[in-house]
Motif scaffolding. Sequence first.
Motif, PDB file in Angstrom:
ATOM      1  N   SER A   1     -17.524-110.409  18.953  1.00 35.70           N
ATOM      2  CA  SER A   1     -18.995-110.452  19.468  1.00 35.70           C
ATOM      3  C   SER A   1     -18.789-111.130  20.855  1.00 35.70           C
ATOM      4  O   SER A   1     -18.556-112.277  20.974  1.00 35.70           O
ATOM      5  CB  SER A   1     -19.862-111.423  18.691  1.00 35.70           C
ATOM      6  OG  SER A   1     -21.047-111.409  19.098  1.00 35.70           O
TER       7      SER A   1
ATOM      8  N   ARG B   1     -30.827-103.706  18.763  1.00 35.62           N
ATOM      9  CA  ARG B   1     -30.375-104.520  17.973  1.00 35.62           C
ATOM     10  C   ARG B   1     -28.922-104.552  17.328  1.00 35.62           C
ATOM     11  O   ARG B   1     -28.047-105.391  17.590  1.00 35.62           O
ATOM     12  CB  ARG B   1     -31.319-105.090  16.685  1.00 35.62           C
ATOM     13  CG  ARG B   1     -30.658-106.118  15.876  1.00 35.62           C
ATOM     14  CD  ARG B   1     -31.539-106.224  14.813  1.00 35.62           C
ATOM     15  NE  ARG B   1     -31.050-107.386  13.688  1.00 35.62           N
ATOM     16  CZ  ARG B   1     -31.581-108.093  12.885  1.00 35.62           C
ATOM     17  NH1 ARG B   1     -33.059-107.890  12.795  1.00 35.62           N
ATOM     18  NH2 ARG B   1     -31.065-108.818  12.020  1.00 35.62           N
ATOM     19  N   GLU B   2     -28.520-103.423  16.756  1.00 35.53           N
ATOM     20  CA  GLU B   2     -27.092-103.240  16.271  1.00 35.53           C
ATOM     21  C   GLU B   2     -26.227-102.706  17.232  1.00 35.53           C
ATOM     22  O   GLU B   2     -24.943-102.895  16.878  1.00 35.53           O
ATOM     23  CB  GLU B   2     -27.237-102.388  14.879  1.00 35.53           C
ATOM     24  CG  GLU B   2     -28.182-102.991  13.949  1.00 35.53           C
ATOM     25  CD  GLU B   2     -27.677-104.281  13.322  1.00 35.53           C
ATOM     26  OE1 GLU B   2     -26.374-104.644  12.981  1.00 35.53           O
ATOM     27  OE2 GLU B   2     -28.523-105.396  13.269  1.00 35.53           O
TER      28      GLU B   2
ATOM     29  N   ASN C   1     -22.224-119.165  16.831  1.00 34.73           N
ATOM     30  CA  ASN C   1     -21.544-118.115  15.844  1.00 34.73           C
ATOM     31  C   ASN C   1     -21.626-119.049  14.493  1.00 34.73           C
ATOM     32  O   ASN C   1     -21.765-118.662  13.442  1.00 34.73           O
ATOM     33  CB  ASN C   1     -20.133-118.003  16.273  1.00 34.73           C
ATOM     34  CG  ASN C   1     -19.689-116.698  15.830  1.00 34.73           C
ATOM     35  OD1 ASN C   1     -18.426-116.108  16.132  1.00 34.73           O
ATOM     36  ND2 ASN C   1     -20.227-116.012  14.814  1.00 34.73           N
TER      37      ASN C   1
ATOM     38  N   TYR D   1     -24.537-118.470  12.515  1.00 36.19           N
ATOM     39  CA  TYR D   1     -24.724-117.168  11.787  1.00 36.19           C
ATOM     40  C   TYR D   1     -23.864-117.244  10.423  1.00 36.19           C
ATOM     41  O   TYR D   1     -24.335-116.806   9.538  1.00 36.19           O
ATOM     42  CB  TYR D   1     -23.888-116.258  12.874  1.00 36.19           C
ATOM     43  CG  TYR D   1     -23.645-114.840  12.253  1.00 36.19           C
ATOM     44  CD1 TYR D   1     -24.843-114.069  12.256  1.00 36.19           C
ATOM     45  CD2 TYR D   1     -22.535-114.307  12.222  1.00 36.19           C
ATOM     46  CE1 TYR D   1     -24.730-112.606  11.873  1.00 36.19           C
ATOM     47  CE2 TYR D   1     -22.340-112.935  11.546  1.00 36.19           C
ATOM     48  CZ  TYR D   1     -23.526-112.053  11.560  1.00 36.19           C
ATOM     49  OH  TYR D   1     -23.406-110.860  11.266  1.00 36.19           O
TER      50      TYR D   1
ATOM     51  N   HIS E   1     -21.691-110.425  22.767  1.00 36.35           N
ATOM     52  CA  HIS E   1     -23.365-110.376  22.894  1.00 36.35           C
ATOM     53  C   HIS E   1     -24.025-111.408  22.190  1.00 36.35           C
ATOM     54  O   HIS E   1     -24.497-112.484  22.859  1.00 36.35           O
ATOM     55  CB  HIS E   1     -23.792-108.917  22.773  1.00 36.35           C
ATOM     56  CG  HIS E   1     -25.115-108.647  23.014  1.00 36.35           C
ATOM     57  ND1 HIS E   1     -25.535-108.353  24.408  1.00 36.35           N
ATOM     58  CD2 HIS E   1     -26.125-108.640  22.348  1.00 36.35           C
ATOM     59  CE1 HIS E   1     -26.710-108.025  24.448  1.00 36.35           C
ATOM     60  NE2 HIS E   1     -27.323-108.365  23.333  1.00 36.35           N
ATOM     61  N   HIS E   2     -23.999-111.130  20.971  1.00 42.47           N
ATOM     62  CA  HIS E   2     -24.966-112.039  19.998  1.00 42.47           C
ATOM     63  C   HIS E   2     -24.628-113.305  19.798  1.00 42.47           C
ATOM     64  O   HIS E   2     -25.101-114.357  19.861  1.00 42.47           O
ATOM     65  CB  HIS E   2     -25.393-111.296  18.746  1.00 42.47           C
ATOM     66  CG  HIS E   2     -26.509-110.141  18.876  1.00 42.47           C
ATOM     67  ND1 HIS E   2     -27.837-110.344  19.147  1.00 42.47           N
ATOM     68  CD2 HIS E   2     -26.303-108.910  18.994  1.00 42.47           C
ATOM     69  CE1 HIS E   2     -28.510-109.529  19.408  1.00 42.47           C
ATOM     70  NE2 HIS E   2     -27.650-108.364  19.174  1.00 42.47           N
ATOM     71  N   ARG E   3     -23.174-113.356  19.586  1.00 42.54           N
ATOM     72  CA  ARG E   3     -22.541-114.529  18.835  1.00 42.54           C
ATOM     73  C   ARG E   3     -21.431-115.042  19.811  1.00 42.54           C
ATOM     74  O   ARG E   3     -20.671-115.964  19.322  1.00 42.54           O
ATOM     75  CB  ARG E   3     -22.227-114.467  17.428  1.00 42.54           C
ATOM     76  CG  ARG E   3     -23.589-114.471  16.613  1.00 42.54           C
ATOM     77  CD  ARG E   3     -24.374-115.585  16.642  1.00 42.54           C
ATOM     78  NE  ARG E   3     -25.571-115.190  15.881  1.00 42.54           N
ATOM     79  CZ  ARG E   3     -26.344-115.940  15.360  1.00 42.54           C
ATOM     80  NH1 ARG E   3     -26.249-117.268  15.827  1.00 42.54           N
ATOM     81  NH2 ARG E   3     -27.441-115.845  14.897  1.00 42.54           N
TER      82      ARG E   3
ATOM     83  N   SER F   1     -27.800-114.825  20.399  1.00 43.21           N
ATOM     84  CA  SER F   1     -28.608-115.210  19.583  1.00 43.21           C
ATOM     85  C   SER F   1     -28.184-116.736  18.935  1.00 43.21           C
ATOM     86  O   SER F   1     -28.651-116.736  17.745  1.00 43.21           O
ATOM     87  CB  SER F   1     -28.299-114.144  18.358  1.00 43.21           C
ATOM     88  OG  SER F   1     -28.735-113.098  18.843  1.00 43.21           O
TER      89      SER F   1
END
Length: 182
Positions: free
Chosen positions: A42, A86-87, A145, A148, A44-46, A142
């Motif tokens: 990841s 999002r994905e 990690n 998550y 980007h998000h995490r 986001s």
Amino acid sequence: MADGEGRWVFGYGSLMWRPGFSFVERSSAILHGRRRAFCIYSVHHRGTYERPGLVLGLAPGGAVRGAAYRVAEADWPEVYAYLMEREQPTETYVEAWRPVRLADGRRVESLVFLSDLSHPQWAGVLSLERQAELITGAVGLSGPNEDYLRDLLGHLRDEGVRDRAMEDLLIQVEARTRAALA
């Protein structure tokens, strides 16, 4: 809307507890031929490019229990655009339509995001230790990690799913975090 109208989306990670889109039906579901795994770097998000984390992907083999959402046909264009944003921020997944079995026994074709085994962010099969090393301290847009992973386990438990390997992973991540703070 008659029963069965609309399109289905299958979620196996954060889409299970935070879909972020309108739906008319939600059901526990099983996808065969893929398994939930921390197999995507990841950035980007995490995590970031400088300090990648790990996010879930659908790796080949096994079966995965998740959630399927039926989306009204009229809402589909907006939902699909949202899901793509999002994905697919770094296009690490391949869109596919696959049959999933709903909790009531119905089989429906569902949009799934499969791990792209040829993408540079594909991490493949990593040891538990390497997964813990990558997850510990990684933070992206986001959030952490580690959050998550913790959220995933909590929500899997809420769905009646126990994943011992991911529970062991969280134990290792928490031990690494405590050691870093000591």
